[in-house]
Design a protein around this motif. Structure first.
Motif, PDB file in Angstrom:
ATOM      1  N   VAL A 293       2.501 -12.813  -6.240  1.00  7.36           N
ATOM      2  CA  VAL A 293       2.514 -11.386  -5.910  1.00  7.36           C
ATOM      3  C   VAL A 293       1.226 -11.049  -5.165  1.00  7.36           C
ATOM      4  O   VAL A 293       0.139 -11.484  -5.564  1.00  7.36           O
ATOM      5  CB  VAL A 293       2.645 -10.506  -7.172  1.00  7.36           C
ATOM      6  CG1 VAL A 293       2.597  -9.031  -6.807  1.00  7.36           C
ATOM      7  CG2 VAL A 293       3.932 -10.834  -7.915  1.00  7.36           C
ATOM      8  N   LEU A 294       1.351 -10.273  -4.098  1.00  5.92           N
ATOM      9  CA  LEU A 294       0.198  -9.755  -3.364  1.00  5.92           C
ATOM     10  C   LEU A 294       0.125  -8.256  -3.613  1.00  5.92           C
ATOM     11  O   LEU A 294       1.079  -7.527  -3.317  1.00  5.92           O
ATOM     12  CB  LEU A 294       0.327 -10.048  -1.865  1.00  5.92           C
ATOM     13  CG  LEU A 294      -0.719  -9.393  -0.964  1.00  5.92           C
ATOM     14  CD1 LEU A 294      -2.118  -9.866  -1.323  1.00  5.92           C
ATOM     15  CD2 LEU A 294      -0.418  -9.669   0.512  1.00  5.92           C
ATOM     16  N   LEU A 295      -0.992  -7.790  -4.161  1.00  9.31           N
ATOM     17  CA  LEU A 295      -1.197  -6.371  -4.457  1.00  9.31           C
ATOM     18  C   LEU A 295      -2.229  -5.803  -3.497  1.00  9.31           C
ATOM     19  O   LEU A 295      -3.387  -6.223  -3.500  1.00  9.31           O
ATOM     20  CB  LEU A 295      -1.655  -6.190  -5.909  1.00  9.31           C
ATOM     21  CG  LEU A 295      -2.052  -4.775  -6.319  1.00  9.31           C
ATOM     22  CD1 LEU A 295      -0.870  -3.822  -6.218  1.00  9.31           C
ATOM     23  CD2 LEU A 295      -2.635  -4.766  -7.729  1.00  9.31           C
ATOM     24  N   ILE A 296      -1.800  -4.863  -2.654  1.00 11.71           N
ATOM     25  CA  ILE A 296      -2.714  -4.156  -1.740  1.00 11.71           C
ATOM     26  C   ILE A 296      -2.990  -2.801  -2.381  1.00 11.71           C
ATOM     27  O   ILE A 296      -2.192  -1.874  -2.272  1.00 11.71           O
ATOM     28  CB  ILE A 296      -2.103  -4.022  -0.338  1.00 11.71           C
ATOM     29  CG1 ILE A 296      -1.807  -5.404   0.238  1.00 11.71           C
ATOM     30  CG2 ILE A 296      -3.027  -3.242   0.572  1.00 11.71           C
ATOM     31  CD1 ILE A 296      -1.142  -5.383   1.601  1.00 11.71           C
ATOM     32  N   GLU A 297      -4.094  -2.700  -3.074  1.00 14.91           N
ATOM     33  CA  GLU A 297      -4.436  -1.504  -3.854  1.00 14.91           C
ATOM     34  C   GLU A 297      -5.550  -0.741  -3.152  1.00 14.91           C
ATOM     35  O   GLU A 297      -6.728  -1.106  -3.229  1.00 14.91           O
ATOM     36  CB  GLU A 297      -4.862  -1.906  -5.274  1.00 14.91           C
ATOM     37  CG  GLU A 297      -5.220  -0.739  -6.168  1.00 14.91           C
ATOM     38  CD  GLU A 297      -4.105   0.278  -6.245  1.00 14.91           C
ATOM     39  OE1 GLU A 297      -4.284   1.373  -5.674  1.00 14.91           O
ATOM     40  OE2 GLU A 297      -3.060  -0.031  -6.856  1.00 14.91           O
ATOM     41  N   THR A 298      -5.185   0.320  -2.444  1.00 18.63           N
ATOM     42  CA  THR A 298      -6.163   1.143  -1.720  1.00 18.63           C
ATOM     43  C   THR A 298      -6.153   2.588  -2.195  1.00 18.63           C
ATOM     44  O   THR A 298      -6.883   3.409  -1.659  1.00 18.63           O
ATOM     45  CB  THR A 298      -5.861   1.114  -0.210  1.00 18.63           C
ATOM     46  OG1 THR A 298      -4.541   1.644   0.022  1.00 18.63           O
ATOM     47  CG2 THR A 298      -5.923  -0.295   0.331  1.00 18.63           C
ATOM     48  N   ASP A 299      -5.317   2.898  -3.200  1.00 11.66           N
ATOM     49  CA  ASP A 299      -5.174   4.287  -3.630  1.00 11.66           C
ATOM     50  C   ASP A 299      -6.099   4.638  -4.781  1.00 11.66           C
ATOM     51  O   ASP A 299      -6.494   5.778  -4.941  1.00 11.66           O
ATOM     52  CB  ASP A 299      -3.722   4.546  -4.035  1.00 11.66           C
ATOM     53  CG  ASP A 299      -3.386   6.022  -4.087  1.00 11.66           C
ATOM     54  OD1 ASP A 299      -3.593   6.705  -3.071  1.00 11.66           O
ATOM     55  OD2 ASP A 299      -2.937   6.498  -5.145  1.00 11.66           O
ATOM     56  N   GLN A 300      -6.434   3.678  -5.621  1.00 16.29           N
ATOM     57  CA  GLN A 300      -7.351   3.941  -6.731  1.00 16.29           C
ATOM     58  C   GLN A 300      -8.503   2.946  -6.664  1.00 16.29           C
ATOM     59  O   GLN A 300      -8.417   1.908  -6.027  1.00 16.29           O
ATOM     60  CB  GLN A 300      -6.639   3.851  -8.068  1.00 16.29           C
ATOM     61  CG  GLN A 300      -6.022   2.510  -8.367  1.00 16.29           C
ATOM     62  CD  GLN A 300      -5.349   2.484  -9.722  1.00 16.29           C
ATOM     63  OE1 GLN A 300      -5.328   3.469 -10.429  1.00 16.29           O
ATOM     64  NE2 GLN A 300      -4.818   1.326 -10.081  1.00 16.29           N
ATOM     65  N   GLY A 301      -9.571   3.273  -7.354  1.00 15.39           N
ATOM     66  CA  GLY A 301     -10.769   2.465  -7.289  1.00 15.39           C
ATOM     67  C   GLY A 301     -10.671   1.168  -8.056  1.00 15.39           C
ATOM     68  O   GLY A 301      -9.710   0.900  -8.786  1.00 15.39           O
ATOM     69  N   ALA A 302     -11.706   0.350  -7.889  1.00 14.04           N
ATOM     70  CA  ALA A 302     -11.740  -0.964  -8.535  1.00 14.04           C
ATOM     71  C   ALA A 302     -11.787  -0.832 -10.050  1.00 14.04           C
ATOM     72  O   ALA A 302     -11.225  -1.665 -10.777  1.00 14.04           O
ATOM     73  CB  ALA A 302     -12.936  -1.755  -8.032  1.00 14.04           C
ATOM     74  N   ARG A 303     -12.438   0.223 -10.577  1.00 11.87           N
ATOM     75  CA  ARG A 303     -12.539   0.392 -12.022  1.00 11.87           C
ATOM     76  C   ARG A 303     -11.165   0.599 -12.646  1.00 11.87           C
ATOM     77  O   ARG A 303     -10.815  -0.047 -13.644  1.00 11.87           O
ATOM     78  CB  ARG A 303     -13.451   1.582 -12.335  1.00 11.87           C
ATOM     79  CG  ARG A 303     -13.616   1.846 -13.832  1.00 11.87           C
ATOM     80  CD  ARG A 303     -14.593   2.989 -14.064  1.00 11.87           C
ATOM     81  NE  ARG A 303     -14.134   4.206 -13.391  1.00 11.87           N
ATOM     82  CZ  ARG A 303     -13.250   5.052 -13.923  1.00 11.87           C
ATOM     83  NH1 ARG A 303     -12.720   4.813 -15.114  1.00 11.87           N
ATOM     84  NH2 ARG A 303     -12.895   6.132 -13.266  1.00 11.87           N
ATOM     85  N   ASN A 304     -10.347   1.496 -12.053  1.00 18.13           N
ATOM     86  CA  ASN A 304      -9.009   1.747 -12.593  1.00 18.13           C
ATOM     87  C   ASN A 304      -8.107   0.525 -12.456  1.00 18.13           C
ATOM     88  O   ASN A 304      -7.312   0.220 -13.353  1.00 18.13           O
ATOM     89  CB  ASN A 304      -8.378   2.947 -11.888  1.00 18.13           C
ATOM     90  CG  ASN A 304      -9.102   4.234 -12.190  1.00 18.13           C
ATOM     91  OD1 ASN A 304      -9.679   4.394 -13.268  1.00 18.13           O
ATOM     92  ND2 ASN A 304      -9.102   5.163 -11.245  1.00 18.13           N
ATOM     93  N   THR A 305      -8.245  -0.172 -11.328  1.00 15.31           N
ATOM     94  CA  THR A 305      -7.429  -1.375 -11.134  1.00 15.31           C
ATOM     95  C   THR A 305      -7.766  -2.444 -12.159  1.00 15.31           C
ATOM     96  O   THR A 305      -6.879  -3.076 -12.747  1.00 15.31           O
ATOM     97  CB  THR A 305      -7.636  -1.919  -9.714  1.00 15.31           C
ATOM     98  OG1 THR A 305      -7.270  -0.919  -8.757  1.00 15.31           O
ATOM     99  CG2 THR A 305      -6.799  -3.162  -9.479  1.00 15.31           C
ATOM    100  N   SER A 306      -9.055  -2.629 -12.419  1.00 15.91           N
ATOM    101  CA  SER A 306      -9.469  -3.638 -13.398  1.00 15.91           C
ATOM    102  C   SER A 306      -8.977  -3.278 -14.793  1.00 15.91           C
ATOM    103  O   SER A 306      -8.539  -4.157 -15.559  1.00 15.91           O
ATOM    104  CB  SER A 306     -10.999  -3.762 -13.395  1.00 15.91           C
ATOM    105  OG  SER A 306     -11.466  -4.156 -12.121  1.00 15.91           O
ATOM    106  N   LYS A 307      -9.038  -2.005 -15.141  1.00 14.69           N
ATOM    107  CA  LYS A 307      -8.578  -1.589 -16.466  1.00 14.69           C
ATOM    108  C   LYS A 307      -7.069  -1.800 -16.625  1.00 14.69           C
ATOM    109  O   LYS A 307      -6.594  -2.221 -17.694  1.00 14.69           O
ATOM    110  CB  LYS A 307      -8.932  -0.129 -16.697  1.00 14.69           C
ATOM    111  CG  LYS A 307      -8.521   0.413 -18.059  1.00 14.69           C
ATOM    112  CD  LYS A 307      -9.150  -0.400 -19.202  1.00 14.69           C
ATOM    113  CE  LYS A 307     -10.648  -0.250 -19.243  1.00 14.69           C
ATOM    114  NZ  LYS A 307     -11.230  -0.934 -20.424  1.00 14.69           N
TER     115      LYS A 307
END
Length: 778
Positions: A293-307
């Motif tokens: 899976v490739l996740l392009i996450e540009t809508d929320q910050g790195a902190r929320n993504t990591s959590k």
């Protein structure tokens, strides 16, 4: 400076052709229509000829008739009449024109002479620029390239051959340069090169060259015509593959939109988790194969993504975490960068969160149709790299998809995510509004506070909290599992019902549901073109006559009185293992099978009032029905072994419908009313009705320890607390609901699946059963 107005050499001009062509223009108004778009005024070497031709072109563009009189007036109005020679010149042009038939050929000759003169001038200019060492060589080459491009455009639009090849080469060069620019990762450099390319090829703006590029992408696939047989022969064996069975198809673009705070990102992460780890995301039997899976996450910050990664347990094992790749920066203008990521990681699922955040560099407004062009590009990439894109998007104030409607039309699948609440609980819903791979549907999910994820609970119309509580879903899952175990082998509904010891109508109904939800594939039977066959995987044609019969000898005897056509919620069975030991010939076996389903058999027979009669296992062995001698001989030829499976049911203290049938008393149908109590055959407990849905023959009920569920009318049976109906066979009634509302009819049969009617003005009985609350005695 080079004198570009120097008299051309004799071999590079033809004054006679100029005179003949101008004469044809003055004599025939149609000639200017054929040459105005391809012949420039500079192609005439004589000054007066240029002005006369300009007068004719000007009149043509003003949609006025071109003739000697109108050209003369045009020249007089601009004080050019005497400069061109007056009456003598115009008269000479007309008199020297022999025929207007070859005007197109004359125009081509003048264009060719003009281009050759330009080449002579350009060769001299090239010699000069080659010695201008103070200027960068790249600027000189670009200037020469621009001049050559102008020359290639000076030809007859109808011409083919050499000039057509020149156009094709230029077109391919432009497209190649566009592709090279897309490969540039630096956004500022890419934008500068795009503007430079637009200027080089004479586009008015960057937007115009982007429009051209989009049209070029759409024209990549060549149109080919097939006959129906050829088309089916080429594509007929292709089946839809799934990333998530029945939900996410392969090689497609899915847009999931919803309001802010509904949990779109967490749903996308849940889907990514199941895709990486594999397992069951929706139905039992529809498991996901682990994938990258490739996740392009540009809508929320790195902190929320990591959590989210931590809470949804992406690190339960190394394989799961290694299958997920994350990109923090990407925009719709960086398709070259996206191609590199797809080549490097080879994911089967790409999640982009969100469409708005990756479109910040777009020159189009979200309400422009062009805003949806990246979705078209993603569809090309999905087919090229055999992957699926899931785009998270937002909705507007009206609850519809935000931005241009072209987003909806460009994607393959459109999902709407909402948060809903009933009287008991709050839940999330996924509605499939558009799909090219399956039918529409709505599904219910529960939010899990512990994992921050979405948990699938079933179809929204079923309102089931637990998947195992839905009898229809269980049967569908059993069918799917069996078809996957025999992957590719097509089965008719009757065959599958016999293999699984299930009711045929129930299997047929749930197979159709599986087809609608994309979990089962359907096709025409090779044996009988009218029959449908169901299968999973790539279809294999199997000759059943050459294979031994692997079906089980176990059979189920079901009661039509208890199991209505299409109800299928709870099969009322005499025994799960009714084994027949056949001691006669195959012919006798067939006759006995016919006997078992015949109305003369006590197991399935109705009495004279069409009321059902349930025969216990002991009665089935010891009873001596009055049958003809042939049947009597058959009965002595068979040994029936029956397992007593109804002992536990007989201990139930509830006075249920089954108990009434055992006592052979007339069947009593409950009068279904809101806030009334009934006995649920599937849950084996009392339930309370809250809301009635006549259109679906279902009622929303409160089930102890289960919550609010949707149960079919056939599942609700009479108990001591239930309102009672007083309908009898032969009563005249008025239908209160459905297609035949306010129609008078007569009751012909009363069974557990409802009341069957016959209208006075119809020969045949109605095709469906009604329930007491839907009828009124006349």
């Amino acid at each position: 400076m080079i004198n570009t107005f120097a008299p051309p050499t004799l071999s590079l001009s033809n004054v006679d052709v100029e005179i003949t062509l101008l004469g044809a223009i003055l004599l025939d108004p149609q000639v200017i229509c054929n040459v105005a778009e391809v012949l420039p005024a500079e192609a005439f070497t004589v000054q007066s000829h240029q002005k006369i031709y300009q007068a004719a072109v000007s009149l043509y563009k003003q949609q006025q008739t071109v003739s000697s009189l109108t050209v003369t007036n045009w020249l007089l109005d601009r004080n050019l009449y005497k400069e061109v020679g007056g009456n003598n010149t115009l008269a000479m042009l007309v008199n020297n024109c022999v025929s207007c038939a070859n005007a197109d050929h004359y125009a081509e000759m003048l264009v060719e002479k003009h281009i050759r003169r330009q080449l002579v001038n350009l060769s001299t200019e090239l010699d000069q620029k080659a010695h201008e060492t103070e200027k960068p060589l790249a600027w000189i080459l670009e200037n020469i390239e621009q001049k050559m491009l102008k020359l290639t455009q000076l030809r007859n639009a109808k011409g083919t051959g050499y000039w057509q090849k020149i156009d094709d080469i230029a077109f391919e060069r432009l497209c190649k340069e566009l592709e090279d620019i897309e490969e540039v990762e630096n956004a500022a450099q890419r934008d500068w090169l795009m503007r430079k390319l637009a200027k080089k090829w004479k586009f008015s703006s960057k937007k115009e060259i982007l429009d051209f590029h989009a049209k070029w992408l759409d024209s990549q696939s060549k149109t080919q015509l097939y006959t129906a047989k050829e088309y089916f022969g080429k594509y007929g064996n292709r089946e839809q593959d799934w990333v998530v069975p029945g939900l996410v198809p392969t090689e497609s673009v899915v847009v999931a939109y919803g309001d802010g705070g509904v949990g779109k990102t967490r749903f996308a992460f849940t889907l990514a988790k199941y895709a990486c780890s594999g397992g069951r995301f929706t139905y039992d039997g529809a498991e996901i194969e682990p994938m990258k899976v490739l996740l392009i996450e540009t809508d929320q910050g790195a902190r929320n993504t990591s959590k989210l990664l931590e809470m949804q347990d992406f690190f339960e094992d190394e394989l799961t975490s290694d299958r997920l790749s994350i990109c923090e920066e990407w925009t719709v203008g960086e398709f070259g960068k996206l191609k590199q990521m797809l080549k490097q990681n080879q994911p089967q699922l790409v999640i982009i969160d969100s469409l708005m955040s990756v479109s910040t560099s777009s020159i189009y407004s979200e309400n422009d149709t062009e805003y949806a062009r990246p979705i078209v590009r993603l569809r090309h990439l999905a087919q090229e790299f055999n992957c699926t894109f899931l785009l998270v998007h937002h909705c507007n104030a009206n609850g519809e998809i935000r931005g241009t409607r072209a987003i909806k039309f460009s994607c393959d699948e459109l999902w709407k995510l909402t948060r809903q609440r009933n009287e008991i609980e709050e839940f999330n819903a996924l509605t499939i509004e558009k799909s090219r791979s399956r039918g529409p549907g709505a599904y219910k999910f529960m939010y899990d506070d512990e994992t921050w994820g979405w948990k699938f609970t079933g179809r929204l119309e079923d309102s089931a909290i637990s998947q195992g509580d839905n009898q229809s879903t269980n049967i569908m899952s059993r069918c799917i599992k069996y078809l996957k175990q025999h992957r590719g082998i097509p089965y008719e509904a009757q065959e599958l019902a016999e293999e699984l010891n299930l009711n045929r109508d129930t299997v047929r109904r749930d197979l159709k549901r599986g087809v609608n939800e994309g979990l089962v594939r359907v096709g025409r039977s090779q044996r009988d073109k009218r029959a449908l066959v169901y299968y999973c995987g790539a279809r294999k044609e199997v000759n059943r006559s050459d294979q031994p019969d692997q079906r089980s000898d176990q059979r189920l005897i079901t009661f039509n009185a208890l199991q209505g056509e299409g109800s299928g919620r709870c099969d009322q069975l005499i025994n799960e293992n009714l084994k027949f030991s056949i001691v006669k010939t195959e012919k006798i076996v067939d006759q006995f099978d016919q006997l078992i389903t015949s109305t003369s058999n006590p197991v399935v027979a109705m009495n004279k009032t069409d009321q059902p009669e349930l025969i216990t296992s002991d009665e089935l062995i010891t009873s001596e029905p009055k049958i003809d001698p042939t049947v009597d001989q058959l009965s002595h030829s068979l040994t029936i072994e029956v397992n007593h499976s109804l002992t536990s049911e007989s201990k139930n203290p509830q006075k249920t419908l089954s108990k009434q049938i055992h006592d052979q008393s007339p069947i009593v149908l409950p009068l279904i009313q809101e806030k009334a109590t009934y006995w649920s055959a599937s849950f084996k407990r009392e339930v309370k009705v809250f809301q009635i849905f006549d259109a679906h023959s279902e009622a929303s009920c409160q089930v102890p320890e289960k919550g609010r569920l949707s149960l079919r009318f056939t599942d609700l049976q009479y108990c001591e607390q239930s309102p009672r109906s007083d309908f009898n066979v032969g009563d005249k009634v008025e239908i209160q609901e459905g297609k035949y509302k306010e129609t008078f009819a007569t009751i012909t049969t009363i069974r557990a699946d409802g009341i069957w009617l016959k209208c006075d003005d119809r020969r045949k009985p109605l095709a469906r059963a009604y329930f007491p609350h839907q009828l009124m005695k006349v």
